[in-house]
Structures are given as C-alpha cells and as structure tokens.
Scaffold this motif. Sequence first.
Motif, mmCIF file in Angstrom:
data_model
loop_
_atom_site.group_PDB
_atom_site.id
_atom_site.type_symbol
_atom_site.label_atom_id
_atom_site.label_comp_id
_atom_site.label_asym_id
_atom_site.label_seq_id
_atom_site.Cartn_x
_atom_site.Cartn_y
_atom_site.Cartn_z
ATOM 1 N N ILE A 194 0.559 -1.105 0.048
ATOM 2 C CA ILE A 194 -0.126 -0.253 -0.080
ATOM 3 C C ILE A 194 0.881 1.385 0.272
ATOM 4 C CG2 ILE A 194 -1.729 1.154 1.623
ATOM 5 C CD1 ILE A 194 -2.941 -1.684 3.021
ATOM 6 N N PHE A 223 -7.198 4.970 -7.204
ATOM 7 C CA PHE A 223 -6.212 3.993 -6.627
ATOM 8 C C PHE A 223 -5.913 3.291 -7.957
ATOM 9 C CE2 PHE A 223 -9.501 3.673 -3.003
ATOM 10 C CZ PHE A 223 -8.864 4.813 -2.427
ATOM 11 N N LEU A 280 -3.139 -0.245 -9.290
ATOM 12 C CA LEU A 280 -2.227 -1.709 -9.530
ATOM 13 C C LEU A 280 -1.381 -1.751 -10.400
ATOM 14 C CD1 LEU A 280 -4.692 -5.027 -8.695
ATOM 15 C CD2 LEU A 280 -2.933 -5.114 -10.080
ATOM 16 N N ALA A 304 -3.651 -10.311 -7.774
ATOM 17 C CA ALA A 304 -3.504 -9.284 -8.376
ATOM 18 C C ALA A 304 -5.306 -9.190 -8.462
ATOM 19 C CB ALA A 304 -2.805 -8.391 -9.484
ATOM 20 N N PHE A 360 -7.926 -7.537 -6.272
ATOM 21 C CA PHE A 360 -8.326 -5.999 -5.925
ATOM 22 C C PHE A 360 -8.562 -5.613 -7.316
ATOM 23 C CE2 PHE A 360 -4.736 -8.097 -3.575
ATOM 24 C CZ PHE A 360 -4.811 -7.818 -1.748
ATOM 25 N N ILE A 419 -10.359 0.463 -9.512
ATOM 26 C CA ILE A 419 -8.744 0.236 -9.989
ATOM 27 C C ILE A 419 -8.006 0.682 -11.192
ATOM 28 C CG2 ILE A 419 -7.277 -1.390 -9.586
ATOM 29 C CD1 ILE A 419 -8.085 -0.731 -6.989
ATOM 30 N N LYS A 477 -5.584 0.106 -14.058
ATOM 31 C CA LYS A 477 -4.840 -1.039 -13.744
ATOM 32 C C LYS A 477 -3.060 0.142 -15.191
ATOM 33 C CE LYS A 477 -5.698 -5.110 -13.657
ATOM 34 N NZ LYS A 477 -6.898 -6.705 -14.103
ATOM 35 N N SER A 510 0.968 -4.543 -5.494
ATOM 36 C CA SER A 510 1.654 -3.904 -5.479
ATOM 37 C C SER A 510 0.207 -2.436 -5.606
ATOM 38 C CB SER A 510 2.574 -2.770 -6.171
ATOM 39 O OG SER A 510 2.948 -1.134 -5.435
ATOM 40 N N LEU A 511 -0.286 -1.639 -4.526
ATOM 41 C CA LEU A 511 -1.662 -0.758 -4.732
ATOM 42 C C LEU A 511 -0.750 0.881 -4.222
ATOM 43 C CD1 LEU A 511 -4.088 -2.719 -3.331
ATOM 44 C CD2 LEU A 511 -3.623 -2.465 -5.847
ATOM 45 N N ASN A 512 -1.417 1.235 -5.461
ATOM 46 C CA ASN A 512 -1.009 2.868 -5.156
ATOM 47 C C ASN A 512 -2.508 4.280 -4.836
ATOM 48 O OD1 ASN A 512 2.051 2.615 -6.355
ATOM 49 N ND2 ASN A 512 0.925 1.581 -7.464
ATOM 50 N N LEU A 532 -8.028 4.042 0.486
ATOM 51 C CA LEU A 532 -7.146 2.251 0.141
ATOM 52 C C LEU A 532 -6.552 1.406 0.802
ATOM 53 C CD1 LEU A 532 -5.692 1.162 -2.116
ATOM 54 C CD2 LEU A 532 -3.510 2.485 -1.878
ATOM 55 N N THR A 569 -8.117 -2.059 1.229
ATOM 56 C CA THR A 569 -7.578 -3.745 0.722
ATOM 57 C C THR A 569 -7.398 -4.400 2.022
ATOM 58 O OG1 THR A 569 -5.659 -1.235 -0.425
ATOM 59 C CG2 THR A 569 -4.716 -4.282 1.068
#
Length: 290
Positions: free
Chosen positions: A114, A129, A131, A182, A185, A190, A192, A255-257, A279, A283
């Motif tokens: 995160i 968000f 991914l 992945a 999520f 989201i 990508k 990885s989630l941003n 986020l 998550t």
Amino acid sequence: MSIPASELILNPDGSIYHLHLRPEHLATTVITVGDPDRVDTVTGYFDTITHTVQRREFKTTTGIYKNKSITVISTGIGTDNIDIVFNELDALANIDLETRMIKETHTSLDIIRIGTSGAIQEEIPVDSFLLSDMAIGLDALLHFYNSTHIQYPEIQKAFVKHMDWSPQKSEPYIVSCNKELASVFNGENIVKGVTATNIGFYGPQGRVLRLPTSDAMMNMKLGEFRFRESKITNLEMETAGIYGLAKLLGHRAVSLNAILANRVTGDFSTQPSKTVDKLIQYTLDRIATM
C-alpha cells in the motif's frame, strides 16, 4: 549445508537481524508500507494486535482483521530497503533459524504493498487508486540476482531504445505482479498500469531544485512510451524490487498505489491522508475475502 553466521545474521534473542522478528511473529499475509507511522494507521483497523516491534525504519505489527492474520511492515523508501525486508521475511518463512538450514517445505507469502505515487498520464486523476500490473525498475537491484528468466527482454529493449537510455545508468528491468493475487483487488475504482520504480525522488523522477538532470525530457519520454497496449502510468520507488524479489523467492506480490500527484497537470491531492486511508480500508476488506 547450514548458512554461515556472516550471511544469515541473527540477534542474541534469535530474531532476524534488521527486522528483529522471529518466525512466530510473521503471518503469511503481509502488507508493506513505506512510512513507519502508516503501520499504526493500517493496524488501527485490526480487531487484535498480537505482536509489534520497531528497529530503525522497519516497524512491524501482526494482528487479526476479520479473522485474518496479517503482518504489516514498513520498508522505508527505495529498493535497497526492499532487498533487506524481502530477504529477511523469506528467511523467517523458509529457513530454520536454529539449524540455519533451508526448510524442505516452502512457504509462500502473499505480499501487498500500500503506497503512494505520482501519475505521469494526464487522464489519471489525483486521489485515484492504481494497481501496478507491471513495473520497470530503473534501479539496479535485480541485476545482482540470477533474474533474467523473470524479466521481459522484448519490452526492455524497446524501452531502452525509446528513452535513448544512457549506458552510464543501470539497465532497466521489467517484472510483473502475481496475476492471481492481483485479481483479488480488481474493482471499478482500480486503474491498472505500468509503474516506473525510480532510484530517487528528485533527479531520478525529473524534479529540479538546484541541480539540473541529465535528461530534461525523461518524464515526457516515459509518458510517451508504448508497447502494444501498455504504457507507463506512474512513478514510485519500491514496486519493481518487490515484484522481482517476490517472484525469485516464490511469493505472490501486488502493489496498490494511492495517486497523490499528477506530474503532467501539476496537481497534488488536497486530502492525501484521506485518500491513503480509503485505500487501506479497501485493501483490508479485500484481504479478508481471501
């Protein structure tokens, strides 16, 4: 053969050197964050805390969220720290610390980052968000390991040519997330993308304060790069190292941003803490369904 003490360093209490953790302190689901203070933000949603420890920038708390055991650990900034954290997490899971022997049965960890990031595509809004489907490492970490079999040489060659990449810099490497993890999520909220993992925050990400950069057009060229349907969407400092080491060690990673800045429009979030907190909640609730 046992691993020498100079290579697998333990503390007097038997814990792993940098993280100060013992195997019983580690859950098989791990959330990584950069900021040690963010560990408490994440674990503030836990129902129970079973263990917590901090050494330098590495703070770790393990607890229960909706009947799911989760470890949250801060990595600090950069892939150099990822090298420490991931090797030591893997040692906790897959090396007998008493005999210093690799265990016969491999334990695979689910590792979810995160983090925060800046977008380099105009259409990606601040506070969204993202991914990271793939990551381009602009550092050199993976080249210190036998890792060519997990890289994407065709894309790497196209990227080097497009960027007119200087031979004085380390050769970029490209790695992907674990698709199965992945998928947990995925959601309508989201985005990508392909994440560029930079070796620094200022010059390596095209920021100029008093020092000119070696390539003033770098971010523009990053944003213009295309390989089939893929394009580079955002910049940060850990994801490529996470994906590379996770694959090499036999773990699953995603990885989630939280997108806090758009480098094209010059916008920055007016509510960064709120965005990161959303986020975190998203998550945790997805992890609880695993």
